[in-house]
Design an enzyme around this catalytic site. Structure first.
Site, mmCIF file in Angstrom:
data_model
loop_
_atom_site.group_PDB
_atom_site.id
_atom_site.type_symbol
_atom_site.label_atom_id
_atom_site.label_comp_id
_atom_site.label_asym_id
_atom_site.label_seq_id
_atom_site.Cartn_x
_atom_site.Cartn_y
_atom_site.Cartn_z
ATOM 1 N N GLY A 11 0.826 -1.203 0.000
ATOM 2 C CA GLY A 11 0.000 0.000 0.000
ATOM 3 C C GLY A 11 0.859 1.251 0.000
ATOM 4 O O GLY A 11 1.864 1.321 0.699
ATOM 5 N N SER A 22 15.276 11.099 -1.182
ATOM 6 C CA SER A 22 16.425 11.047 -0.288
ATOM 7 C C SER A 22 17.386 9.926 -0.679
ATOM 8 O O SER A 22 18.608 10.107 -0.677
ATOM 9 C CB SER A 22 15.947 10.855 1.155
ATOM 10 O OG SER A 22 17.032 10.797 2.041
ATOM 11 N N ARG A 25 19.165 10.990 -4.128
ATOM 12 C CA ARG A 25 20.119 12.104 -4.043
ATOM 13 C C ARG A 25 21.308 11.779 -3.135
ATOM 14 O O ARG A 25 22.432 12.200 -3.421
ATOM 15 C CB ARG A 25 19.399 13.368 -3.598
ATOM 16 C CG ARG A 25 18.412 13.852 -4.659
ATOM 17 C CD ARG A 25 17.993 15.278 -4.510
ATOM 18 N NE ARG A 25 17.309 15.728 -5.722
ATOM 19 C CZ ARG A 25 16.790 16.935 -5.881
ATOM 20 N NH1 ARG A 25 16.889 17.824 -4.904
ATOM 21 N NH2 ARG A 25 16.185 17.259 -7.005
ATOM 22 N N ARG A 72 1.137 -5.458 -5.818
ATOM 23 C CA ARG A 72 1.362 -6.685 -5.054
ATOM 24 C C ARG A 72 1.658 -7.795 -6.063
ATOM 25 O O ARG A 72 1.055 -7.857 -7.122
ATOM 26 C CB ARG A 72 0.137 -7.021 -4.203
ATOM 27 C CG ARG A 72 -0.217 -5.866 -3.247
ATOM 28 C CD ARG A 72 -1.352 -6.230 -2.323
ATOM 29 N NE ARG A 72 -1.840 -5.066 -1.600
ATOM 30 C CZ ARG A 72 -1.297 -4.557 -0.510
ATOM 31 N NH1 ARG A 72 -0.207 -5.123 -0.016
ATOM 32 N NH2 ARG A 72 -1.808 -3.507 0.085
ATOM 33 N N GLY A 102 5.655 -1.977 3.901
ATOM 34 C CA GLY A 102 5.262 -2.526 5.193
ATOM 35 C C GLY A 102 5.794 -3.920 5.422
ATOM 36 O O GLY A 102 6.803 -4.325 4.827
ATOM 37 N N ASP A 103 5.104 -4.702 6.258
ATOM 38 C CA ASP A 103 5.635 -6.001 6.646
ATOM 39 C C ASP A 103 5.743 -6.972 5.484
ATOM 40 O O ASP A 103 6.706 -7.741 5.383
ATOM 41 C CB ASP A 103 4.820 -6.599 7.793
ATOM 42 C CG ASP A 103 3.353 -6.787 7.448
ATOM 43 O OD1 ASP A 103 2.906 -6.286 6.392
ATOM 44 O OD2 ASP A 103 2.646 -7.434 8.236
ATOM 45 N N THR A 125 4.174 2.777 5.690
ATOM 46 C CA THR A 125 2.806 2.274 5.821
ATOM 47 C C THR A 125 2.039 3.193 6.763
ATOM 48 O O THR A 125 2.546 3.548 7.829
ATOM 49 C CB THR A 125 2.769 0.831 6.356
ATOM 50 O OG1 THR A 125 1.438 0.501 6.750
ATOM 51 C CG2 THR A 125 3.700 0.641 7.537
ATOM 52 N N ASP A 127 -0.422 2.517 8.611
ATOM 53 C CA ASP A 127 -0.976 1.848 9.794
ATOM 54 C C ASP A 127 -0.108 1.963 11.036
ATOM 55 O O ASP A 127 -0.590 1.727 12.146
ATOM 56 C CB ASP A 127 -1.202 0.362 9.494
ATOM 57 C CG ASP A 127 -2.361 0.132 8.536
ATOM 58 O OD1 ASP A 127 -3.170 1.057 8.361
ATOM 59 O OD2 ASP A 127 -2.456 -0.967 7.962
ATOM 60 N N ASP A 129 2.092 -0.087 12.037
ATOM 61 C CA ASP A 129 1.935 -1.398 12.660
ATOM 62 C C ASP A 129 3.222 -2.213 12.747
ATOM 63 O O ASP A 129 3.178 -3.419 12.973
ATOM 64 C CB ASP A 129 0.874 -2.213 11.909
ATOM 65 C CG ASP A 129 1.200 -2.383 10.431
ATOM 66 O OD1 ASP A 129 2.175 -1.777 9.949
ATOM 67 O OD2 ASP A 129 0.458 -3.124 9.747
ATOM 68 N N ARG A 162 -26.610 14.693 15.679
ATOM 69 C CA ARG A 162 -26.303 13.299 15.368
ATOM 70 C C ARG A 162 -25.014 12.817 16.049
ATOM 71 O O ARG A 162 -24.195 13.613 16.475
ATOM 72 C CB ARG A 162 -26.116 13.115 13.857
ATOM 73 C CG ARG A 162 -27.363 13.305 13.033
ATOM 74 C CD ARG A 162 -26.982 13.269 11.556
ATOM 75 N NE ARG A 162 -28.156 13.421 10.703
ATOM 76 C CZ ARG A 162 -28.124 13.917 9.470
ATOM 77 N NH1 ARG A 162 -26.965 14.320 8.968
ATOM 78 N NH2 ARG A 162 -29.219 14.004 8.763
ATOM 79 N N MET A 169 -8.536 3.080 8.900
ATOM 80 C CA MET A 169 -7.743 1.877 8.641
ATOM 81 C C MET A 169 -7.041 1.404 9.911
ATOM 82 O O MET A 169 -6.786 2.198 10.809
ATOM 83 C CB MET A 169 -6.732 2.138 7.529
ATOM 84 C CG MET A 169 -7.366 2.218 6.150
ATOM 85 S SD MET A 169 -6.135 2.380 4.834
ATOM 86 C CE MET A 169 -7.196 2.239 3.383
ATOM 87 N N ARG A 171 -6.397 -2.794 10.547
ATOM 88 C CA ARG A 171 -6.998 -4.116 10.707
ATOM 89 C C ARG A 171 -6.530 -4.793 11.998
ATOM 90 O O ARG A 171 -7.303 -5.424 12.694
ATOM 91 C CB ARG A 171 -6.663 -4.977 9.486
ATOM 92 C CG ARG A 171 -7.458 -6.273 9.393
ATOM 93 C CD ARG A 171 -7.369 -6.904 8.016
ATOM 94 N NE ARG A 171 -8.182 -6.197 7.053
ATOM 95 C CZ ARG A 171 -7.683 -5.435 6.064
ATOM 96 N NH1 ARG A 171 -6.388 -5.288 5.917
ATOM 97 N NH2 ARG A 171 -8.490 -4.821 5.222
ATOM 98 N N GLU A 187 -15.486 11.054 21.309
ATOM 99 C CA GLU A 187 -16.109 10.603 22.555
ATOM 100 C C GLU A 187 -15.708 9.173 22.897
ATOM 101 O O GLU A 187 -15.536 8.825 24.068
ATOM 102 C CB GLU A 187 -17.637 10.701 22.453
ATOM 103 C CG GLU A 187 -18.205 12.074 22.751
ATOM 104 C CD GLU A 187 -17.786 13.112 21.701
ATOM 105 O OE1 GLU A 187 -17.559 14.268 22.092
ATOM 106 O OE2 GLU A 187 -17.701 12.772 20.501
ATOM 107 N N ARG A 211 -26.804 16.729 28.787
ATOM 108 C CA ARG A 211 -26.237 18.013 29.200
ATOM 109 C C ARG A 211 -26.172 19.014 28.031
ATOM 110 O O ARG A 211 -25.507 20.045 28.123
ATOM 111 C CB ARG A 211 -24.862 17.812 29.822
ATOM 112 C CG ARG A 211 -23.737 17.397 28.894
ATOM 113 C CD ARG A 211 -22.394 17.437 29.644
ATOM 114 N NE ARG A 211 -21.272 17.254 28.763
ATOM 115 C CZ ARG A 211 -20.683 16.102 28.482
ATOM 116 N NH1 ARG A 211 -21.147 14.984 29.071
ATOM 117 N NH2 ARG A 211 -19.668 16.026 27.662
ATOM 118 N N LYS A 213 -25.247 18.369 24.717
ATOM 119 C CA LYS A 213 -24.233 18.145 23.674
ATOM 120 C C LYS A 213 -24.937 17.868 22.349
ATOM 121 O O LYS A 213 -25.841 17.029 22.268
ATOM 122 C CB LYS A 213 -23.331 16.972 24.068
ATOM 123 C CG LYS A 213 -22.088 16.832 23.217
ATOM 124 C CD LYS A 213 -21.174 15.754 23.803
ATOM 125 C CE LYS A 213 -19.919 15.554 22.981
ATOM 126 N NZ LYS A 213 -19.080 16.742 22.918
#
Length: 319
Positions: A11, A22, A25, A72, A102-103, A125, A127, A129, A162, A169, A171, A187, A211, A213
């Protein structure tokens, strides 16, 4: 070490272009030739490789995505495909390889290293993770994207009284949810690492409504469950109208933050330093704002722990 290759895999993450810049160069500055391998390991198999120069990476530090593109590759995983990758590296005279991803990308780099290819892994990545590093490239940008979305949702939620569930993201890792929830004043935050109580969430929503909100934000990591089921349960138990927003791939796009650009620049340059020292099979990361590197196998095995103190802080601040 005369020629190195660089690829991005898995990803995409904001800041990958800064890392590519980087790598290229720094390598040129130190007298190396550089080639860009397009579309990750699949591009390697197909020989989709071109030489890069200073102009190749001009004006990209601020751009999201990856100029080398990503993909991939199932073919790379099997032995025949892997041997083909080794052959292509030999044909192009590539002495060292920098893998940004990533991994899954790191597992490919590990296998190449075990076959004698000098490889260095850079964590890219959103995530966050990978347990061996405090931060991965793209994470800071992703949480800022979510925080901006929370601000927009709060405006419209207040107008209609509402609650909003925002799926982000993550998982197996709840860092995006945790950090963006804290920064956005959510919240409730629901992450895979910590068991949650619907009764507690609903009680907090009812208390807020009583109250005066006018809105509530609930952040849910995608690995927890279906957000629409959570919204239906909140509607049933509280009679508060609850909408769902799924951030999806919006989190991967956008201009990388200054923090991601700086992290990518530091790690990209260090990858060349390690290759020139004869290192291989190493993963670079950041611990307490210092660049570290360790065996890529150890990096993959490192446990990723959620910051429980930060999680408790979100509960205190959202009373």
């Amino acid at each position: 070490m005369k020629k190195i290759g660089v690829l991005t895999s898995g990803g995409d993450a904001p800041g990958m272009n800064a890392a590519i810049r980087s790598v290229v160069r720094t390598a040129i500055f130190k007298g190396l030739k550089v080639v860009g391998i397009k579309r990750g390991y699949q591009g390697l198999l197909e020989g989709d490789i071109e030489e890069m120069n200073l102009s190749s990476v001009g004006d990209i530090i601020h751009r999201g995505g990856t100029i080398l593109r990503s993909a991939r590759s199932k073919e790379f995983i099997n032995e025949k495909g892997f041997q083909k990758a080794l052959d292509v590296l030999k044909i192009f005279g590539i002495d060292g390889l920098v893998v940004i991803g990533g991994d899954g990308s790191f597992k490919g780099a590990k296998k190449l290293s075990e076959s004698g290819i000098s490889t260095i892994g850079i964590p890219g990545t959103i995530d966050n993770d990978l347990g061996y590093t405090d931060y991965t490239i793209g994470f800071d940008t992703a949480i800022n994207t979510v925080v901006n979305a929370i601000g927009n949702l709060r405006d419209t939620s207040s107008s209609h009284g509402r609650a909003n569930i925002v799926e982000v993201m993550g998982r197996h890792c709840g860092d995006i949810a945790l950090y963006s929830g804290l920064a956005g004043g959510a919240e409730s935050i629901i992450i895979p690492e910590i068991k949650f109580s619907m009764e507690e969430i609903c009680k907090k929503l009812i208390s807020g409504r009583n109250r005066g909100k006018l809105h509530s934000i609930i952040i849910v990591a995608e690995g927890v469950g279906k957000p629409y089921d959570i919204a239906d349960e909140i509607n049933r138990k509280t009679s508060i109208e609850t909408r769902v927003t799924i951030m999806g791939h919006l989190q991967r796009g956008g201009t990388p933050t200054a923090q991601d650009r700086i992290l990518a620049s530091r790690l990209g340059s260090e990858s060349i330093n390690l290759l020139l020292k004869g290192e291989k099979g190493r993963a670079i990361g950041l611990k307490e704002n210092k660049i570290v590197n360790l065996d890529i196998d150890e990096a993959l095995k490192a446990n990723k722990a959620i910051d429980k103190d930060m999680y408790e802080l979100t509960k205190i601040l959202s009373i």
